[in-house]
Scaffold this active site. Structure first.
Site, PDB file in Angstrom:
ATOM      1  N   ASP A  64      -1.070  -0.275  -3.408  1.00 13.52           N
ATOM      2  CA  ASP A  64      -0.492  -1.115  -2.341  1.00 13.52           C
ATOM      3  C   ASP A  64       0.852  -1.684  -2.773  1.00 13.52           C
ATOM      4  OD1 ASP A  64      -2.638  -0.601  -0.768  1.00 13.52           O
ATOM      5  OD2 ASP A  64      -3.608  -2.557  -1.035  1.00 13.52           O
TER       6      ASP A  64
ATOM      7  N   ASP B  19       7.655  11.250   1.910  1.00 15.62           N
ATOM      8  CA  ASP B  19       6.247  11.209   1.502  1.00 15.62           C
ATOM      9  C   ASP B  19       6.210  11.039  -0.015  1.00 15.62           C
ATOM     10  OD1 ASP B  19       3.303  12.245   2.502  1.00 15.62           O
ATOM     11  OD2 ASP B  19       3.751  12.808   0.429  1.00 15.62           O
TER      12      ASP B  19
ATOM     13  N   HIS C  87      -6.353   0.754  -6.063  1.00 15.37           N
ATOM     14  CA  HIS C  87      -5.683   0.535  -4.774  1.00 15.37           C
ATOM     15  C   HIS C  87      -4.718  -0.654  -4.756  1.00 15.37           C
ATOM     16  CE1 HIS C  87      -8.590   3.503  -3.323  1.00 15.37           C
ATOM     17  NE2 HIS C  87      -7.674   3.746  -2.393  1.00 15.37           N
TER      18      HIS C  87
ATOM     19  N   GLU D  67       1.083   7.232   2.897  1.00 13.47           N
ATOM     20  CA  GLU D  67       2.243   7.069   2.008  1.00 13.47           C
ATOM     21  C   GLU D  67       3.482   7.745   2.595  1.00 13.47           C
ATOM     22  OE1 GLU D  67      -0.488   8.800   1.494  1.00 13.47           O
ATOM     23  OE2 GLU D  67      -0.169  10.611   0.297  1.00 13.47           O
TER      24      GLU D  67
ATOM     25  N   ASN E 297      -3.360   5.916  -6.755  1.00 10.52           N
ATOM     26  CA  ASN E 297      -4.534   5.134  -6.345  1.00 10.52           C
ATOM     27  C   ASN E 297      -5.720   5.394  -7.274  1.00 10.52           C
ATOM     28  OD1 ASN E 297      -3.693   3.571  -4.214  1.00 10.52           O
ATOM     29  ND2 ASN E 297      -4.072   5.151  -2.668  1.00 10.52           N
TER      30      ASN E 297
END
Lengths: 142, 317
Positions: B195, B178, B191, B221, B186
């Site tokens: 990404d 994680d 974003h 994530e 973010n």
């Protein structure tokens, strides 16, 4: 390899008969429908020449096979050999020969020995005439 | 050039076909008996177009058709019977043996080529349908952002590997990673940058596992790695290597370089009794233990009671 015959084939096509004159033998065009054959091979003279050379080797082999099967009374084998001969002759536009081979195939399938023997005699006459005419024609260019 | 197999025991017919087809830009493979034709056509990379005579030594044309239909199922082979057998019964028998088309000798070159072109159209149509099916399968099993296996697909892989490891008495290990503080990435960089981080983490994970291992996006994530034939201690070592590969350099994004770290929980099926859900619960606890231990580290599940406790504590918060 077979290019030397091409000119001769072209002449053959024009005159609808072999260039070679030999009174003892029937002309090749009595056996073989060359215009039709040429049309089916897209006027490839070299291919026709090559096919006829191959035919001179292969046809006697299958004819011998037909005889051997008949001698052993193996009618299935006779039917198969006649079928192959029919296809080979039809491919070269040898119309009468193909038609007689078809009759032999049908007679073997029907186990009709009488018709088979009769048609085989006709076939032999046709085959001998064709091979002789072909031999004369091929020899003519040498 | 399209490859085509022609099979005929009559050399004259074979040569005539060969020349006609070569003139039409086919690459011709000639054979003179049925067994050889079937052998060539059943190869996975064999020709997909064939012209077969009926009467041939060893296997006849219809039998070749039956064998090809039985043995080669992946890609369709367009089979044309070319025979001087011309009765309706023969044609029906030939087509029912599996032939797609039937031509009667002596063939006409124009008709032969037209029929083969029809066969080619069918093969191209099949190719495009298979391609579409493969594309749909890929989309159904892969995450569109990272191109890793998606959640459903990686669960399926894990299930299969657990069954296999029970059967082989080997060990399968899962690692759940994680990204630490990903929400902040973010929020801070936007974003698109987030990404790009996820994509790059996916790439780094893939390049740091063995070819036999599987990597999937578990969600958000979180990433799940299935390591086959790997004991708990080996897997923990690998997890450390993966963590290092992800954290050792910042990631280039449209909004600049972003440094990241990852916490990884590891769980092994040493006892060969765990089911998928149990392993996922176990590895989830190990991940929470890693988070609770200050993040950017790896923790092994099941062996560490402390970790379990930490996990429970973290969840109760």
């Amino acid at each position: 390899m077979h290019r030397r015959n091409v000119t001769l084939w072209k002449g053959f096509r024009k005159k609808r008969r072999p260039v070679i004159e030999d009174s003892k033998y029937m002309p090749l065009d009595q056996f073989l429908n060359l215009p039709e054959l040429l049309s089916r091979v897209e006027n490839d003279y070299e291919l026709v020449d090559e096919l006829l050379h191959l035919f001179q080797i292969e046809f006697p082999r299958f004819r011998q096979m037909l005889r051997a099967e008949l001698a052993c009374q193996r009618l299935v084998g006779v039917e198969k050999a006649a079928h192959t001969l029919k296809g080979m002759l039809a491919n070269l536009s040898v119309e009468t020969g193909a038609s007689v081979a078809a009759k032999i195939e049908a007679a073997a399938h029907a186990r009709d020995i009488g018709t088979l023997t009769q048609e085989l005699a006709t076939f032999d006459r046709e085959a001998d005439g064709l091979l002789d005419a072909l031999a004369v024609f091929v020899a003519g260019v040498r | 050039m399209t490859r085509i197999l022609i099979a005929d025991d009559d050399t004259v017919s074979l040569r005539m076909l060969q020349r006609t087809l070569e003139r039409a830009d086919f690459t011709v493979i000639s054979v003179s008996n049925g067994a050889e034709a079937a052998e060539q056509l059943c190869r996975s990379n064999g020709p997909r177009l064939a012209l077969l005579d009926w009467e041939m030594p060893e296997l006849d044309g219809p039998e070749v058709c039956r064998q090809v239909r039985k043995l080669r199922s992946l890609r369709h082979v367009h089979l044309v019977l070319l025979s001087s057998k011309g009765s309706k019964d023969d044609i029906v028998e030939g087509l029912e043996s599996g032939a797609d088309d039937y031509l009667i000798k002596p063939f006409d070159a124009g008709e032969l080529k037209a029929r083969l072109h029809t066969g080619l159209r069918i093969l191209r149509l099949e190719d495009s349908l298979l391609e579409a099916r493969e594309e749909m399968h890929y989309k159904a099993t892969h995450d569109s952002l990272t191109l890793l296996l998606n959640r459903g697909a990686i669960f399926e892989v894990l299930g299969m590997e657990l069954v296999r490891s029970r059967r082989d008495r080997s060990c399968t290990t899962v690692a759940l990673g994680d990204l630490d503080h990903f929400k902040q990435i973010n929020d801070t960089y936007g974003h698109p940058a987030g990404d790009e981080v996820l994509r790059e983490v996916g790439r780094r994970m893939l390049s740091s596992v063995r070819p036999c291992d599987f990597v999937g996006r578990y969600g958000g994530e979180e990433f799940l790695i299935v390591m086959v034939h790997s004991s708990a201690s080996q897997a923990l070592k690998r997890a450390e290597e993966i963590r290092n590969a992800i954290c050792d350099r910042p990631i280039h994004t449209p909004n600049g370089l972003i440094s990241i770290s990852i916490s990884i929980g590891v769980c092994s099926s040493d006892s060969n009794t765990l089911k998928v859900e149990e392993m996922l619960n176990e590895v989830d606890r190990a991940l929470y233990a890693a988070k609770a231990a200050g993040r950017n580290c790896c923790r092994l599940g099941s062996d560490f009671d402390e970790a379990k406790q930490a996990c429970l504590e973290a969840r109760s918060l």
